[in-house]
Design a protein around this motif. Structure first.
Motif, PDB file in Angstrom:
ATOM      1  N   ARG A  72       8.843  71.587 -48.395  1.00  0.00           N
ATOM      2  CA  ARG A  72       8.564  72.172 -49.960  1.00  0.00           C
ATOM      3  C   ARG A  72       8.636  70.915 -50.560  1.00  0.00           C
ATOM      4  NH1 ARG A  72      12.040  75.486 -52.606  1.00  0.00           N
ATOM      5  NH2 ARG A  72      14.529  76.314 -51.939  1.00  0.00           N
ATOM      6  N   ARG A  89      10.809  94.102 -46.253  1.00  0.00           N
ATOM      7  CA  ARG A  89      10.055  93.638 -47.729  1.00  0.00           C
ATOM      8  C   ARG A  89       9.054  92.908 -46.972  1.00  0.00           C
ATOM      9  NH1 ARG A  89      15.180  88.548 -48.985  1.00  0.00           N
ATOM     10  NH2 ARG A  89      16.861  89.940 -47.555  1.00  0.00           N
ATOM     11  N   ARG A 104       4.834  80.952 -56.216  1.00  0.00           N
ATOM     12  CA  ARG A 104       5.243  81.910 -57.007  1.00  0.00           C
ATOM     13  C   ARG A 104       5.647  80.641 -58.058  1.00  0.00           C
ATOM     14  NH1 ARG A 104      10.251  82.926 -57.388  1.00  0.00           N
ATOM     15  NH2 ARG A 104      11.666  82.129 -54.884  1.00  0.00           N
ATOM     16  N   PRO A 105       5.232  81.848 -58.987  1.00  0.00           N
ATOM     17  CA  PRO A 105       6.808  80.950 -60.678  1.00  0.00           C
ATOM     18  C   PRO A 105       7.802  81.226 -60.570  1.00  0.00           C
ATOM     19  CG  PRO A 105       5.342  82.960 -61.182  1.00  0.00           C
ATOM     20  CD  PRO A 105       4.747  82.991 -60.106  1.00  0.00           C
ATOM     21  N   ILE A 106       8.522  80.501 -61.239  1.00  0.00           N
ATOM     22  CA  ILE A 106       9.772  80.211 -61.345  1.00  0.00           C
ATOM     23  C   ILE A 106      10.358  79.780 -62.365  1.00  0.00           C
ATOM     24  CG2 ILE A 106      10.301  78.422 -59.755  1.00  0.00           C
ATOM     25  CD1 ILE A 106      12.891  79.199 -58.660  1.00  0.00           C
ATOM     26  N   ALA A 107      11.188  79.800 -63.348  1.00  0.00           N
ATOM     27  CA  ALA A 107      11.976  80.102 -64.466  1.00  0.00           C
ATOM     28  C   ALA A 107      13.179  78.493 -64.185  1.00  0.00           C
ATOM     29  CB  ALA A 107      11.889  80.654 -65.779  1.00  0.00           C
ATOM     30  N   GLU A 159      19.626  90.140 -51.380  1.00  0.00           N
ATOM     31  CA  GLU A 159      17.750  89.930 -51.864  1.00  0.00           C
ATOM     32  C   GLU A 159      17.740  89.179 -52.756  1.00  0.00           C
ATOM     33  OE1 GLU A 159      18.815  94.550 -52.156  1.00  0.00           O
ATOM     34  OE2 GLU A 159      17.796  94.551 -49.939  1.00  0.00           O
ATOM     35  N   GLU A 186      16.768  78.345 -55.373  1.00  0.00           N
ATOM     36  CA  GLU A 186      15.359  79.020 -55.033  1.00  0.00           C
ATOM     37  C   GLU A 186      14.162  79.766 -54.745  1.00  0.00           C
ATOM     38  OE1 GLU A 186      13.867  74.564 -57.482  1.00  0.00           O
ATOM     39  OE2 GLU A 186      14.190  74.501 -55.045  1.00  0.00           O
ATOM     40  N   ARG A 187      14.752  80.284 -53.144  1.00  0.00           N
ATOM     41  CA  ARG A 187      14.500  81.478 -52.566  1.00  0.00           C
ATOM     42  C   ARG A 187      14.562  82.164 -53.069  1.00  0.00           C
ATOM     43  NH1 ARG A 187      14.080  79.158 -46.850  1.00  0.00           N
ATOM     44  NH2 ARG A 187      12.713  80.895 -46.376  1.00  0.00           N
ATOM     45  N   LEU A 188      15.787  82.352 -53.177  1.00  0.00           N
ATOM     46  CA  LEU A 188      16.144  84.005 -54.224  1.00  0.00           C
ATOM     47  C   LEU A 188      15.462  84.820 -55.818  1.00  0.00           C
ATOM     48  CD1 LEU A 188      20.096  84.209 -53.252  1.00  0.00           C
ATOM     49  CD2 LEU A 188      18.659  85.282 -52.004  1.00  0.00           C
ATOM     50  N   ALA A 189      15.059  83.348 -56.304  1.00  0.00           N
ATOM     51  CA  ALA A 189      15.044  84.600 -57.187  1.00  0.00           C
ATOM     52  C   ALA A 189      13.927  84.125 -58.231  1.00  0.00           C
ATOM     53  CB  ALA A 189      16.813  84.348 -58.221  1.00  0.00           C
ATOM     54  N   GLY A 190      12.834  84.453 -59.608  1.00  0.00           N
ATOM     55  CA  GLY A 190      12.713  84.231 -60.513  1.00  0.00           C
ATOM     56  C   GLY A 190      13.107  83.421 -61.471  1.00  0.00           C
ATOM     57  N   ARG A 191      14.567  83.371 -61.882  1.00  0.00           N
ATOM     58  CA  ARG A 191      14.729  82.342 -62.618  1.00  0.00           C
ATOM     59  C   ARG A 191      16.520  81.904 -62.205  1.00  0.00           C
ATOM     60  NH1 ARG A 191      17.426  83.955 -67.723  1.00  0.00           N
ATOM     61  NH2 ARG A 191      17.038  86.144 -67.622  1.00  0.00           N
ATOM     62  N   ILE A 192      16.385  80.393 -62.530  1.00  0.00           N
ATOM     63  CA  ILE A 192      17.528  79.822 -62.261  1.00  0.00           C
ATOM     64  C   ILE A 192      18.587  78.967 -63.709  1.00  0.00           C
ATOM     65  CG2 ILE A 192      18.915  77.933 -61.392  1.00  0.00           C
ATOM     66  CD1 ILE A 192      17.203  79.757 -59.237  1.00  0.00           C
ATOM     67  N   PRO A 226      11.716  87.639 -56.162  1.00  0.00           N
ATOM     68  CA  PRO A 226      11.431  88.039 -54.952  1.00  0.00           C
ATOM     69  C   PRO A 226      12.096  89.862 -55.096  1.00  0.00           C
ATOM     70  CG  PRO A 226      12.034  85.886 -54.700  1.00  0.00           C
ATOM     71  CD  PRO A 226      12.145  86.627 -55.760  1.00  0.00           C
ATOM     72  N   PHE A 227      11.371  90.250 -53.565  1.00  0.00           N
ATOM     73  CA  PHE A 227      11.162  91.389 -53.006  1.00  0.00           C
ATOM     74  C   PHE A 227      12.776  92.238 -52.688  1.00  0.00           C
ATOM     75  CE2 PHE A 227      11.888  95.546 -50.451  1.00  0.00           C
ATOM     76  CZ  PHE A 227      10.832  96.618 -50.932  1.00  0.00           C
ATOM     77  N   SER A 282       6.477  89.085 -56.845  1.00  0.00           N
ATOM     78  CA  SER A 282       6.843  88.596 -56.991  1.00  0.00           C
ATOM     79  C   SER A 282       6.196  86.803 -57.232  1.00  0.00           C
ATOM     80  CB  SER A 282       7.661  87.329 -55.650  1.00  0.00           C
ATOM     81  OG  SER A 282       6.882  86.442 -54.668  1.00  0.00           O
TER      82      SER A 282
END
Lengths: 494, 494
Positions: A60, A254, A485-488, B412, B437-443, B463-464, B470
């Motif tokens: 990735r 999950r 998926r989107p990420i910020a 999770e 980055e695989r863990l969360a929607g915002r860093i 992510p769930f 997600s």
């Protein structure tokens, strides 16, 4: 032809299965084809998933142009293999050579389209909100979901199989792919699987970017859905199998997204003026769409709605003649031919359904005759909107346009709906269109639903049960978005 | 204050429920607030769904600028109501007035942002593939999904409630909305619901565009998920409730998308150089984020990872002092305060967890004292990553950066992760980032996760089990996409 080995592709290795043995059947002759393929089991699932997980972060993180070059390498390899692929796929599916030659081009064209998308748009980063009174800078990016399991379809041994749209879009998004090869064309799968794996090696990518296993759907297939390392699933096939996969995915500790393209009867609405103007040509074109590829398309027009009257009678007479003259063609597998015969049998035994024409039985071990049926709207019900996979279409004769609209409202979700509407049908079309937009992923004006153009704008999707997720497409550029998926990112990194 | 009636909003009608009676509780005093609200039942669900369905086609067909003007009207009405909203919401939630004043502005700002998006981008039509050798023209558009059910959250009585992000984005997309009002702030809900309904009337839209019901989650709430006319669900709240809703939606004859934002502990990673440089300021800022709003944020930093040593000891000393000095604040509901006490109690009883500091008990009927705890990495396990909703954070002391990364891998899915990394931490951050980055929607870089900026780029998702899906966000422009799907139009209409 390139020599087939009967082996799976697990990363850089070629692995012989030890489970149930299968062979492809030539639907034209009924002959069982060499070599034998043996199913993999738990060990192969474990190895493929472990390699995919291991490959994920490195894959990735590759620049989009590197992934583009990799997809183009796959395309070149498949183009170079065209003769071998067409020969083997012809034997395994009974589909005509020109169709399969075209399907190789469609498959490699899609790989190149996604490569071009990657070069043009990168990984699809989103907007940036600059730092200011409202807070620190926010940049929107995209993250690939993780290893993806792909289930190939029987009816497109190339374009919806090992290196088809699901695989190509997942690879484009930066996700390693594990394919469950389709039992109906294992040799074609092997040829394509080896080509993809060879491209992985040549591109210097981690071997786990691609694996392909043979196996039983309910065991090996479901194991590839429930493995915790797998993060999304692409599927094209039957409703029963698609629902089983969606259920298994939803019941994981999950849950993960499942993109299952399942069933569609692709209703056609012939409005009065268009029907009157269209005459015999319209009927011939319709019959051509119904019988194309022995009707073995997810977009085959299986249901037609029109208002009773002389124009419809003339259309039905002409369509019946065209269907009766259809020479038939082999069908993909004995199972599909059996299901088709059962489906047409249900229509034949239905007390209110009239069989207007049957085509000729094809000169093939596995196949079925085309069928055209009709029913009055009063007798149309849920049982008559089930998909009969094959060259069969049912025309529903309605009293008026209100009844047409009412029946449309009761239909299940579809991949496509088609409207034939002449200038004089404008008002009727305006009233019908909102109903149809809620039904389907693609609206076809004055054409036929078979033939799904690979491009930037295509939507090959639609509301349940056409697919398990209406918010996307399995053909065209938007398909890539399914696997990221989107990420910020907030704040500037020091 | 505008007079409250205790009635539901069903289209243009104000309807008194006949079921269970509830009243809000002022967490500051424990006083039960007038008026009484009675739950609706099957009849109200039926009426709201029927009206929403009836309104859908006309509403989705409105030009985007008309929907934009409607959203702006809602915003103006809420701004005008600010004093009444803040007064009632203060009484119902115990949140301080400035915070609630800001929340009104946040809510109306989001409505205006979506209005601006609609004016700028219309309904988000996609690319066009022109007619040519490859086939007829394909134009990609978007179709609103249908009526949407929204469940408001307890902790944002405005921004994530009746006219919050879910409602605003669904309305922007062209979907009618049915809100299940939150029991914890029924009066605030009534004020907002009446404002939205008034805006529907003034805009001349079909009354079914908006309804709001009071009711029991497991019965009325689930009925609003399983009704066949409802096509999507937005939810912010507990994991148990979110999972129940997701399950009900998946088990429908036609499953629908559920956007449930559920639970997150928002891990913070303090890398060695940043920790050494940050000193007491870092600890104070951390404690400020933990105790903000009594920790009642889905983005509250509940977990911290850092490497053992003098810098961490100093950080913990300073953070403990800050937490010990926290005066406390009322919590939203007795249930939330009870769950918080239980969660902190579990930490207190855990043989390997050390309580470093407790804040002061707030001067309120409903509340709890802030808590700071620590544990050695060897004893960190799944039970310790469960969300404790409130002002509590657990610091995990790690042996080295490898252990930090290893523990991060086992976490999770999260709404946010935060990294503090100085220049000297570059290599460590580079190695950690792919895991995060695989863990969360915002860093979040060098900041704190509380405070979710409303803008074009924000991703409030992950992510769930942070969310049930997600691939999207519940805050910011991209939220609108949740409630429409792509559609392709093939061929030119005659």
């Amino acid at each position: 032809m390139a020599r087939l080995t009967g082996r799976m592709v697990i990363g850089s290795e070629r692995v012989a299965g030890t489970g149930t043995a299968i062979r492809a059947v030539d639907p034209r002759t009924g002959a069982r084809l060499d070599p034998e393929y043996r199913y993999g089991g738990e060990a192969e699932v474990e190895r493929a998933c472990a390699l995919a997980e291991e490959a994920f972060d490195a894959y990735r993180a590759t620049p989009p142009e590197r992934r583009a070059a990799f997809l183009e390498t796959v395309a070149v390899k498949l183009d170079d293999l065209t003769d071998a692929l067409v020969a083997r796929a012809t034997a395994e599916t009974g589909l005509p050579e020109p169709r399969l030659t075209g399907e190789v081009a469609r498959t490699t064209g899609q790989l190149r389209l996604f490569a071009a998308d990657l070069r043009a748009a990168g990984d699809g980063t989103g907007p940036v909100d600059p730092a200011g009174d409202a807070g620190p800078e926010i940049r929107q990016g995209r993250v690939a979901l993780g290893p993806v399991t792909v289930f190939g379809a029987s009816n497109f041994p190339l374009a919806f199989s090992v290196a088809g749209g699901d695989t190509a879009s997942a690879l484009a998004a930066g996700c390693p792919v594990i394919v469950k090869a389709h039992d109906a064309h294992p040799g074609t799968c092997e040829l394509v699987g080896r080509a993809v794996s060879g491209a992985v090696r040549e591109a210097g990518l981690p071997e786990g970017v691609f694996s392909m296993l043979y196996g039983d759907g309910p065991t090996l297939g479901i194991a590839l859905v429930t493995d915790p390392r797998v993060q999304a699933v692409g599927f094209t096939g039957s409703r029963a199998a698609g629902l089983a996969i969606a259920k298994a995915a939803a019941n994981r500790p999950r849950p993960i997204p499942v993109y299952a393209e399942m069933s569609s009867v692709n209703p056609v609405f012939l409005l009065p003026e268009a029907l009157a103007e269209g005459g015999g040509e319209l009927a011939d074109a319709f019959a051509g769409s119904v019988t194309l590829g022995a009707g073995q398309f997810c977009t085959s027009p299986g249901l037609v709605f029109a208002v009773r009257g002389p124009a419809l009678d003339a259309f039905l007479d002409a369509a019946a003649k065209a269907i009766a003259g259809d020479p038939g063609a082999p069908m993909l597998t004995p199972g599909i031919a059996r299901a088709y015969a059962e489906g047409v049998g249900r229509l034949e035994r239905h007390p209110e359904v009239e069989i207007l024409a049957r085509g000729r039985e094809p000169d093939a071990a596995v196949g079925g005759a085309a069928a055209l049926a009709a029913v009055d709207a009063e007798h149309f019900g849920p049982g008559l909107q089930e998909e009969i996979f094959g060259a069969c279409s049912l025309v529903v004769r309605c009293a008026d346009l209100d009844q047409v609209r009412e029946l449309a409202r009761g239909l299940e979700g579809q991949l496509t709906v088609t409207i034939h509407a002449a200038a004089g049908d404008r008002e009727a079309a305006d009233r019908l269109l909102p109903v149809l937009e809620r039904l389907a992923g693609r609206i076809v004006w004055d054409g036929w639903p078979t033939g799904v153009r690979v491009g930037h704008a295509m939507v090959h999707g639609g509301p349940f049960p056409a697919t398990s997720d209406s918010r996307t497409t399995s053909v065209g550029s938007l398909a890539i978005e399914r696997f990221r998926r989107p990420i910020a990112y907030q704040g500037a990194r020091r």
